[in-house]
Motif scaffolding. Structure first.
Motif, PDB file in Angstrom:
ATOM      1  N   ILE A  99       0.832  -1.065  -0.100  1.00  0.00           N
ATOM      2  CA  ILE A  99       0.059  -0.039  -0.115  1.00  0.00           C
ATOM      3  C   ILE A  99       0.783   1.132  -0.101  1.00  0.00           C
ATOM      4  N   ALA A 100       0.241   2.212  -0.619  1.00  0.00           N
ATOM      5  CA  ALA A 100       1.326   3.549  -1.024  1.00  0.00           C
ATOM      6  C   ALA A 100       0.873   4.791  -0.386  1.00  0.00           C
ATOM      7  N   PHE A 101       1.502   5.622   0.348  1.00  0.00           N
ATOM      8  CA  PHE A 101       1.228   6.777   0.905  1.00  0.00           C
ATOM      9  C   PHE A 101       1.932   8.088   0.331  1.00  0.00           C
ATOM     10  N   VAL A 102       1.386   9.129   0.077  1.00  0.00           N
ATOM     11  CA  VAL A 102       1.952  10.462  -0.370  1.00  0.00           C
ATOM     12  C   VAL A 102       2.747  11.029   0.825  1.00  0.00           C
ATOM     13  N   ILE A 103       4.018  11.379   0.671  1.00  0.00           N
ATOM     14  CA  ILE A 103       4.636  11.958   1.599  1.00  0.00           C
ATOM     15  C   ILE A 103       5.304  13.366   1.148  1.00  0.00           C
ATOM     16  N   GLU A 104       6.140  13.840   2.137  1.00  0.00           N
ATOM     17  CA  GLU A 104       6.787  15.102   1.738  1.00  0.00           C
ATOM     18  C   GLU A 104       8.442  14.708   2.530  1.00  0.00           C
ATOM     19  N   GLY A 105       9.462  15.014   1.699  1.00  0.00           N
ATOM     20  CA  GLY A 105      10.545  14.912   2.309  1.00  0.00           C
ATOM     21  C   GLY A 105      11.104  13.381   2.373  1.00  0.00           C
ATOM     22  N   MET A 106      11.467  12.927   1.035  1.00  0.00           N
ATOM     23  CA  MET A 106      11.838  11.415   1.063  1.00  0.00           C
ATOM     24  C   MET A 106      12.866  11.150   1.800  1.00  0.00           C
ATOM     25  N   GLN A 107      13.954  11.669   1.546  1.00  0.00           N
ATOM     26  CA  GLN A 107      15.233  11.152   2.477  1.00  0.00           C
ATOM     27  C   GLN A 107      15.096  11.332   3.655  1.00  0.00           C
ATOM     28  N   GLN A 108      14.401  12.355   4.373  1.00  0.00           N
ATOM     29  CA  GLN A 108      14.054  12.395   5.929  1.00  0.00           C
ATOM     30  C   GLN A 108      13.185  11.263   6.444  1.00  0.00           C
ATOM     31  N   LYS A 109      12.434  10.818   5.527  1.00  0.00           N
ATOM     32  CA  LYS A 109      11.073   9.932   5.732  1.00  0.00           C
ATOM     33  C   LYS A 109      11.833   8.405   5.891  1.00  0.00           C
ATOM     34  N   ILE A 110      12.803   8.346   4.823  1.00  0.00           N
ATOM     35  CA  ILE A 110      13.766   7.005   4.648  1.00  0.00           C
ATOM     36  C   ILE A 110      14.359   6.937   5.984  1.00  0.00           C
ATOM     37  N   GLU A 111      15.082   7.690   6.512  1.00  0.00           N
ATOM     38  CA  GLU A 111      15.916   7.872   7.586  1.00  0.00           C
ATOM     39  C   GLU A 111      15.036   7.570   8.821  1.00  0.00           C
ATOM     40  N   LEU A 112      13.783   8.217   9.317  1.00  0.00           N
ATOM     41  CA  LEU A 112      12.926   8.092  10.249  1.00  0.00           C
ATOM     42  C   LEU A 112      12.661   6.790  10.279  1.00  0.00           C
ATOM     43  N   LEU A 113      11.950   6.172   9.118  1.00  0.00           N
ATOM     44  CA  LEU A 113      11.691   4.698   9.324  1.00  0.00           C
ATOM     45  C   LEU A 113      12.651   3.983   9.586  1.00  0.00           C
ATOM     46  N   GLY A 114      13.875   4.115   8.975  1.00  0.00           N
ATOM     47  CA  GLY A 114      14.973   3.427   9.215  1.00  0.00           C
ATOM     48  C   GLY A 114      15.325   3.262  10.755  1.00  0.00           C
ATOM     49  N   ARG A 115      15.413   4.466  11.438  1.00  0.00           N
ATOM     50  CA  ARG A 115      15.545   4.246  12.785  1.00  0.00           C
ATOM     51  C   ARG A 115      14.429   3.739  13.708  1.00  0.00           C
ATOM     52  N   GLN A 116      13.352   3.492  13.057  1.00  0.00           N
ATOM     53  CA  GLN A 116      12.373   2.628  13.768  1.00  0.00           C
ATOM     54  C   GLN A 116      12.561   1.071  13.536  1.00  0.00           C
ATOM     55  N   GLY A 117      13.521   0.776  12.500  1.00  0.00           N
ATOM     56  CA  GLY A 117      13.592  -0.538  12.446  1.00  0.00           C
ATOM     57  C   GLY A 117      12.959  -0.956  11.028  1.00  0.00           C
ATOM     58  N   HIS A 118      12.365   0.008  10.156  1.00  0.00           N
ATOM     59  CA  HIS A 118      11.715  -0.249   8.756  1.00  0.00           C
ATOM     60  C   HIS A 118      12.913   0.014   7.918  1.00  0.00           C
ATOM     61  N   LYS A 119      13.585  -0.929   7.132  1.00  0.00           N
ATOM     62  CA  LYS A 119      14.719  -0.778   6.262  1.00  0.00           C
ATOM     63  C   LYS A 119      14.022  -0.491   4.921  1.00  0.00           C
ATOM     64  N   LEU A 120      15.012   0.308   4.136  1.00  0.00           N
ATOM     65  CA  LEU A 120      14.671   0.671   2.798  1.00  0.00           C
ATOM     66  C   LEU A 120      14.700  -0.382   1.914  1.00  0.00           C
ATOM     67  N   LEU A 121      13.774  -0.955   1.207  1.00  0.00           N
ATOM     68  CA  LEU A 121      14.016  -2.283   0.428  1.00  0.00           C
ATOM     69  C   LEU A 121      14.549  -1.821  -1.380  1.00  0.00           C
ATOM     70  N   GLN A 122      13.827  -0.802  -1.822  1.00  0.00           N
ATOM     71  CA  GLN A 122      14.007  -0.407  -3.104  1.00  0.00           C
ATOM     72  C   GLN A 122      13.694   1.341  -3.270  1.00  0.00           C
ATOM     73  N   LYS A 123      14.168   1.899  -3.940  1.00  0.00           N
ATOM     74  CA  LYS A 123      13.872   3.287  -4.196  1.00  0.00           C
ATOM     75  C   LYS A 123      14.316   3.396  -5.888  1.00  0.00           C
ATOM     76  N   GLY A 124      13.588   4.486  -6.276  1.00  0.00           N
ATOM     77  CA  GLY A 124      13.718   4.920  -7.525  1.00  0.00           C
ATOM     78  C   GLY A 124      13.051   6.326  -8.010  1.00  0.00           C
ATOM     79  N   GLU A 125      13.270   6.814  -9.245  1.00  0.00           N
ATOM     80  CA  GLU A 125      12.712   7.855  -9.585  1.00  0.00           C
ATOM     81  C   GLU A 125      11.819   7.667 -10.457  1.00  0.00           C
TER      82      GLU A 125
END
Lengths: 151, 151
Positions: A99-125
């Protein structure tokens, strides 16, 4: 624990991986009595700059979108290169992917989720924005995709 | 082939099966910064009149609902009796189970879908309405739930 990690709880998309996007698109169009949308390839690697598991990947996929209420159902037919789409198809077969959600500030969100234990699987443009699949499965029991659209 | 089988293409619900509804509800509440809803049991067998695979079943489940945009995310923790929920949990583990659509005329819809090759998996009653899970997986690559609410 930090709360409201995405700043948004509106599901904007449900994604499915399929083996034959043409056939499954037709099935959806027939079942729901709607026009079959044209599928299109994700951007080429030099534009998409896809990373999977922290490594650049040549992976591409065919995509088709159906409007189903206030959200879209996305069909994804991955090519043979490594991707979360390909992995899901090979491990679990056709069906639900994210499921997908629109967010703002991709890099910060990736880092924030990473700190909560949710790893980045894949990213792209993609033209007009970027995406990231986060491995939220241990807590949320599904994958979450982040979508950031340029203004 | 008959088209627009449901008379509606608005996804109203996404359902997930989980092993511990309390724990996963808390994870959703924390992740999205929203209140944790109280879970509740589906109705007892004499009220729910649950049928699974054409046979009456004692199956019940704990349910919890989250508003996520214009649709709900439903968490389902099945008990040990036979059900599509239990089957999905045992076969595929925790995660996605179905998408749901509000329809009118449950029995006619079940028959119409049946003629298109989509078998009834499970049905039952709840206060104010009834539901049916249809095995649309061969064509749509996921299960569709029909929901009919009394007026």
């Amino acid at each position: 624990m930090e709360k409201n990690l995405l700043g948004n709880n509106t599901i904007t998309q449900i994604g499915l991986v399929v083996r034959d996007i043409e056939k499954t698109s037709q099935a959806y169009a027939d079942f729901f009595g709607i026009d079959k949308p044209a599928w299109f390839w994700t951007d080429a690697p030099e534009a998409a700059r896809t990373e999977y598991g922290g490594q650049p990947s040549q992976a591409r996929a065919k995509l088709a979108f159906f409007d189903m209420g206030s959200l879209q159902l996305e069909l994804i037919e991955p090519d043979e290169h490594p991707s979360t789409w390909r992995e899901s198809l090979e491990r679990d077969g056709e069906g639900f992917h994210h499921i997908a959600f629109v967010i703002e500030g991709m890099q910060q969100k990736i880092e924030l989720l990473g700190r909560q234990g949710h790893k980045l699987l894949q990213k792209g443009e993609y033209t007009g924005g970027r995406y990231a699949y986060m491995d939220t499965s241990s807590e949320l029991k599904l994958l979450v995709e982040l979508l950031e659209n340029d203004r």
